[in-house]
Design a protein around this motif. Structure first.
Motif, PDB file in Angstrom:
ATOM      1  N   ARG A 116      40.490  51.568  -5.884  1.00 37.02           N
ATOM      2  CA  ARG A 116      39.864  51.969  -4.636  1.00 37.02           C
ATOM      3  C   ARG A 116      38.617  51.866  -4.433  1.00 37.02           C
ATOM      4  O   ARG A 116      37.961  51.391  -3.525  1.00 37.02           O
ATOM      5  CB  ARG A 116      40.341  53.621  -4.258  1.00 37.02           C
ATOM      6  CG  ARG A 116      41.821  53.715  -4.150  1.00 37.02           C
ATOM      7  CD  ARG A 116      42.278  55.197  -3.586  1.00 37.02           C
ATOM      8  NE  ARG A 116      41.803  55.619  -2.256  1.00 37.02           N
ATOM      9  CZ  ARG A 116      41.768  56.863  -2.160  1.00 37.02           C
ATOM     10  NH1 ARG A 116      41.959  57.709  -3.016  1.00 37.02           N
ATOM     11  NH2 ARG A 116      41.006  57.064  -0.680  1.00 37.02           N
TER      12      ARG A 116
ATOM     13  N   ALA B 140      39.897  62.385   5.448  1.00 35.04           N
ATOM     14  CA  ALA B 140      38.651  61.896   4.955  1.00 35.04           C
ATOM     15  C   ALA B 140      37.422  62.639   5.270  1.00 35.04           C
ATOM     16  O   ALA B 140      37.177  62.739   6.600  1.00 35.04           O
ATOM     17  CB  ALA B 140      38.550  60.397   5.355  1.00 35.04           C
TER      18      ALA B 140
ATOM     19  N   ALA C 104      46.424  50.524  -8.438  1.00 37.96           N
ATOM     20  CA  ALA C 104      45.778  49.803  -6.739  1.00 37.96           C
ATOM     21  C   ALA C 104      46.225  48.380  -6.873  1.00 37.96           C
ATOM     22  O   ALA C 104      46.302  47.855  -5.640  1.00 37.96           O
ATOM     23  CB  ALA C 104      44.260  50.035  -6.956  1.00 37.96           C
TER      24      ALA C 104
ATOM     25  N   GLY D  80      40.901  61.580   1.253  1.00 36.40           N
ATOM     26  CA  GLY D  80      42.039  62.454   0.655  1.00 36.40           C
ATOM     27  C   GLY D  80      43.279  61.985   1.696  1.00 36.40           C
ATOM     28  O   GLY D  80      42.953  61.321   2.967  1.00 36.40           O
TER      29      GLY D  80
HETATM   30 FE1  HDD Z   1      43.051  54.056   1.169  1.00 37.17          FE
HETATM   31  C1  HDD Z   1      41.391  53.798   4.205  1.00 37.17           C
HETATM   32  C2  HDD Z   1      43.207  57.591   1.805  1.00 37.17           C
HETATM   33  C3  HDD Z   1      45.089  54.642  -1.688  1.00 37.17           C
HETATM   34  C4  HDD Z   1      42.530  51.100   0.540  1.00 37.17           C
HETATM   35  N1  HDD Z   1      42.529  55.554   2.720  1.00 37.17           N
HETATM   36  C5  HDD Z   1      42.050  55.176   4.037  1.00 37.17           C
HETATM   37  C6  HDD Z   1      41.719  56.138   4.530  1.00 37.17           C
HETATM   38  C7  HDD Z   1      42.285  57.286   4.071  1.00 37.17           C
HETATM   39  C8  HDD Z   1      42.709  56.864   2.720  1.00 37.17           C
HETATM   40  C9  HDD Z   1      42.292  58.946   4.266  1.00 37.17           C
HETATM   41  C10 HDD Z   1      41.239  56.242   6.030  1.00 37.17           C
HETATM   42  C11 HDD Z   1      39.513  56.533   5.908  1.00 37.17           C
HETATM   43  C12 HDD Z   1      39.169  56.486   7.462  1.00 37.17           C
HETATM   44  O1  HDD Z   1      39.434  57.549   7.884  1.00 37.17           O
HETATM   45  O2  HDD Z   1      38.383  55.764   7.808  1.00 37.17           O
HETATM   46  N2  HDD Z   1      43.977  55.877   0.400  1.00 37.17           N
HETATM   47  C13 HDD Z   1      43.809  57.099   0.473  1.00 37.17           C
HETATM   48  C14 HDD Z   1      44.481  58.043  -0.541  1.00 37.17           C
HETATM   49  C15 HDD Z   1      44.773  57.091  -1.340  1.00 37.17           C
HETATM   50  C16 HDD Z   1      44.610  55.695  -0.942  1.00 37.17           C
HETATM   51  C17 HDD Z   1      44.536  59.297  -0.546  1.00 37.17           C
HETATM   52  C18 HDD Z   1      45.550  57.584  -2.873  1.00 37.17           C
HETATM   53  C19 HDD Z   1      45.121  58.398  -3.528  1.00 37.17           C
HETATM   54  N3  HDD Z   1      43.659  52.966  -0.235  1.00 37.17           N
HETATM   55  C20 HDD Z   1      44.349  53.136  -1.345  1.00 37.17           C
HETATM   56  C21 HDD Z   1      44.234  52.096  -2.375  1.00 37.17           C
HETATM   57  C22 HDD Z   1      43.696  51.284  -1.738  1.00 37.17           C
HETATM   58  C23 HDD Z   1      43.151  51.625  -0.357  1.00 37.17           C
HETATM   59  C24 HDD Z   1      45.179  52.069  -3.889  1.00 37.17           C
HETATM   60  C25 HDD Z   1      43.283  49.909  -2.358  1.00 37.17           C
HETATM   61  C26 HDD Z   1      43.213  49.359  -3.385  1.00 37.17           C
HETATM   62  N4  HDD Z   1      42.210  52.639   2.332  1.00 37.17           N
HETATM   63  C27 HDD Z   1      42.029  51.369   1.696  1.00 37.17           C
HETATM   64  C28 HDD Z   1      41.427  50.418   2.461  1.00 37.17           C
HETATM   65  C29 HDD Z   1      40.994  51.379   3.938  1.00 37.17           C
HETATM   66  C30 HDD Z   1      41.668  52.750   3.426  1.00 37.17           C
HETATM   67  C31 HDD Z   1      41.865  49.228   2.985  1.00 37.17           C
HETATM   68  C32 HDD Z   1      41.489  50.919   5.292  1.00 37.17           C
HETATM   69  C33 HDD Z   1      40.210  51.291   6.180  1.00 37.17           C
HETATM   70  C34 HDD Z   1      39.156  51.660   5.250  1.00 37.17           C
HETATM   71  O3  HDD Z   1      39.530  51.675   4.089  1.00 37.17           O
HETATM   72  O4  HDD Z   1      38.054  52.140   5.621  1.00 37.17           O
HETATM   73  O5  HDD Z   1      40.201  50.014   1.989  1.00 37.17           O
END
Ligand code: HDD
Length: 694
Positions: A359, A134, A159, A148
């Motif tokens: 997302r 990220a 999602a 990413g």
């Molecule tokens: Fe996500 C964190 C990457 C799909 C919901 N995601 C998070 C982080 C990364 C990604 C690198 C960590 C960010 C950090 O370092 O703080 N996520 C992805 C990628 C996806 C992906 C590349 C698909 C292409 N994510 C995805 C979906 C959802 C989420 C479909 C929900 C609809 N992701 C989250 C979250 C997080 C997260 C729950 C957890 C902590 C945060 O966001 O800050 O919102």
């Protein structure tokens, strides 16, 4: 570089500096600034009596401590960040109005957080998992977050399934086992019920799932975004990060052992590299598709389970990111960093990819819980360097002191300030895509082919990469207890490759595939194999195994060549302290066999010296070290007396000598030996082999 440009690069650092605090040379105080006379003894009624309520310092200290944790991220809980800057190679004006992509002399500050997905905050770095990549660009137009992974596709297309896949892959809810692993029933049950995951599973179970270093993995924006230029013309785009050190992986055996020996392996590697001035560098690449070509491909370009094969749509390298500064405080910076897909700048826009759309909701929502309210954008690491003016007010932990009576718009009392900006003035305008349809819960037919690209990935692997995938299936699915699920996995992957399905069946003890599925006919995409990557010995680590009585000339010649070429050398021995050569020259030991292990190194060297080699022959740890390094197919080298050590320790069929030049011998098992005191050419050969990684 002009001062102004320098300032822009440093703008984020200066902003952070304003919040930094050091205790050095300072007096201890309460949070209210009252100096303290004692912080180790509570206020009590008599020396042996109870603690007194009046002890405000005890209560403040304890209360603060009791509240010092915040919820870990629901996914990507374990991560590590670093600061740096991004610089475009040339102006991208034709494609985008994004300010940070206009001028090659402008450095935009960035903060990157690398992460694993499944494990909790205290889990190990080297588990098999997707890695998060990220990047927060602090641009003059506001923050742009490119959130990413190190894999270009995802498990799901929509999602709304994200909570399901995360529940399935996280530890099982009854006993919270296993930690940081997909090798269990609920995950594989989910996979066989969700065939769209086939392609991502191939990536996860390939070597990409166990990177050698954060510095040696690719990053991908995954989704299709839009670039929009000054004239409002839009094109589809995918973002790539390419590491200058190439894309390299551990072996599964190494990954498991490292998880025990040093669970912080990846964060340590990143931290050390930056401290050593070996700044990790990643080039930014883009793949571009014109709007009128949207339907020209045999996959849907909005489907996040599909790549755009690089042979079909080449990656254009447009700039470079350099990570050159470690954080000062893990919690303040890495833990409180809040990434959000909706942090976007004019010149970049979204598409209708249904995963991306979902997302856009989830990230803001999760920060509200994790960081305790709507003002997390004011936490130093999250603050943009661009000015912030709006009518949002109040809430927990508000830092800004907004002046004046007017907190609404439109307003007459303040002539409508703060004013909106037109597109020409740099105001964000959503790309005006025409959308027309019925309200439905239905996925487009164009998203239904789940196997062609999974087969494309598998068929593009070299033989050894395929073998690693087979073994990964044996481990992951082998840990599944329900035989029905194992059989379903075999049937599912027979849609990708019969060879693969048969290999899985053999390894996990179920029947070969019964269904007569057609294998997709695909020609390989060479860019997918890690054999196509950059190879370099730069910043690799070599262990020298030593005991008293070694030949110092051999040691020094090898160390000089390696160190002159930015290879790190550590002397490993039975005990710490000093060792002496056969001429009584001293050298410092860096690690003993208890504090390190062969898996921490990319290669080993043992110099000659009879007494030293005789001792190593009696050190079980030294022999295991050599055997393990050999088993992991890394480069190992011995000179003179030490050659015999290798012959004793290594399996007979490793045949120490095949090619001979200048008494130098090398075989395709990565074993190098020499019978000469002149090690100059030999050390060069060692360096070249080290660069080959294995
Ligand atoms: Fe996500 C964190 C990457 C799909 C919901 N995601 C998070 C982080 C990364 C990604 C690198 C960590 C960010 C950090 O370092 O703080 N996520 C992805 C990628 C996806 C992906 C590349 C698909 C292409 N994510 C995805 C979906 C959802 C989420 C479909 C929900 C609809 N992701 C989250 C979250 C997080 C997260 C729950 C957890 C902590 C945060 O966001 O800050 O919102």
């Amino acid at each position: 570089m002009t001062n102004e440009q320098n300032n822009h690069q440093d703008a984020k650092n200066e902003q952070l500096n304003a919040f930094k605090n050091s205790n050095q040379g300072e007096k201890l105080s309460t949070n209210q600034g009252a100096k303290l006379s004692d912080t180790s003894q509570s206020l009590t009624a008599g020396e042996r009596g109870p603690t007194i309520m009046e002890d405000f310092h005890f209560r403040e200290k304890m209360t603060h401590f009791d509240h010092e944790r915040i919820p870990e991220r629901v996914v990507h809980a374990r991560g590590f960040g670093a600061h740096g800057y991004f610089q475009p190679y040339e102006s991208m004006k034709e494609l985008t109005s994004a300010k940070f992509l206009q001028d090659p002399s402008v450095k935009t500050p960035v903060f990157v957080r690398f992460s694993t997905v499944v494990g909790s905050r205290g889990s190990a770095d080297t588990v098999r998992d997707v890695r998060g990549f990220a990047t927060k660009f602090y641009t003059e137009d506001g923050n742009f977050d490119l959130v990413g992974n190190n894999m270009p596709v995802f498990f799901i297309q929509d999602a709304i399934k994200f909570p399901d896949i995360v529940h399935a892959i996280k530890p099982e809810p009854d006993n919270e086992i296993p930690q940081a692993s997909a090798a269990h029933d609920t995950f594989w049950d989910w996979v066989v019920q969700n065939r769209e995951s086939a392609h991502m599973i191939m990536w996860l179970l390939s070597d990409r799932g166990i990177p050698r270093s954060f510095r040696m993995m690719e990053g991908f924006g995954v989704h299709t975004f839009r670039l929009v230029n000054d004239q409002g013309k839009a094109r589809f785009v995918k973002f790539h990060w390419k590491p200058l050190l190439g894309t390299h992986s551990l072996t599964w055996d190494e990954a498991q052992k490292i998880a025990g020996k040093n669970p912080d392996y990846h964060r340590q590697d990143l931290w050390d590299a930056i401290n050593n001035g070996e700044y990790p560098e990643f080039e930014l690449g883009i793949q571009v598709i014109e709007e009128n070509q949207e339907f020209d491909f045999d996959f849907d370009i909005l489907d996040p389970t599909k790549i755009w094969p690089e042979e079909q749509i080449p990656v254009k390298i447009i700039g470079k990111m350099t990570l050159n500064r470690n954080q000062d405080n893990f919690f303040a910076e890495t833990e409180q960093a809040a990434f959000h897909m909706g942090n976007i700048v004019p010149g970049i826009d979204f598409t209708n990819d249904p995963l991306l759309q979902g997302r856009l909701f989830s990230y803001l929502d999760t920060q509200l819980l994790r960081l305790g309210g709507p003002n997390f954008h004011e936490i130093p690491i999250n603050r943009p360097i661009a000015p912030v003016h709006n009518n949002q007010r109040d809430g927990f932990h508000r830092m800004t002191i907004n002046k004046g009576k007017v907190a609404y718009s439109p307003n007459g009392l303040q002539n409508n300030d703060p004013q909106t900006s037109s597109f020409a003035e740099g105001g964000f305008e959503h790309y005006q895509e025409k959308v027309d349809g019925y309200k439905v819960r239905k996925r487009s037919e164009s998203f239904k082919d789940h196997y062609t690209q999974a087969a494309l990935f598998y068929n593009s692997m070299s033989e050894h990469e395929k073998r690693h995938i087979h073994k990964a299936f044996h481990f992951e699915v082998g840990n599944v207890k329900d035989p029905k699920i194992k059989q379903q996995v075999v049937e599912m992957f027979s849609n990708v490759s019969h060879t693969l399905a048969n290999e899985i069946a053999k390894g996990v003890g179920v029947e070969p595939p019964q269904s007569n599925n057609q294998e997709p006919q695909v020609s390989p995409s060479p860019a997918l194999s890690q054999l196509q990557t950059t190879f370099s010995s730069n910043t690799r680590k070599v262990a020298v195994l030593l005991a008293d009585g070694f030949k110092n000339k051999e040691l020094q010649e090898m160390m000089t060549t390696l160190r002159n070429n930015d290879v790190h050398v550590e002397i490993v021995s039975k005990t710490l302290g000093k060792l002496h050569s056969d001429q009584n020259e001293p050298v410092d030991v860096h690690k003993n066999y208890s504090t390190t292990h062969s898996v921490m190194y990319d290669g080993i060297f043992v110099p000659g010296g009879k007494q030293h080699v005789d001792q190593l022959m009696t050190h079980k740890e030294a022999k295991d070290f050599i055997k393990d390094t050999f088993a992991h197919a890394k480069t190992i080298a011995a000179s003179n007396d030490a050659v015999e050590l290798f012959s004793t320790v290594l399996p007979q069929n490793s045949q120490l000598a095949t090619k001979q030049s200048n008494n130098e011998m090398f075989n395709d098992h990565g074993v190098l030996t020499i019978q000469s005191e002149q090690l100059q050419d030999f050390s060069q050969t060692f360096l070249e082999q080290l660069a080959q990684h294995r």
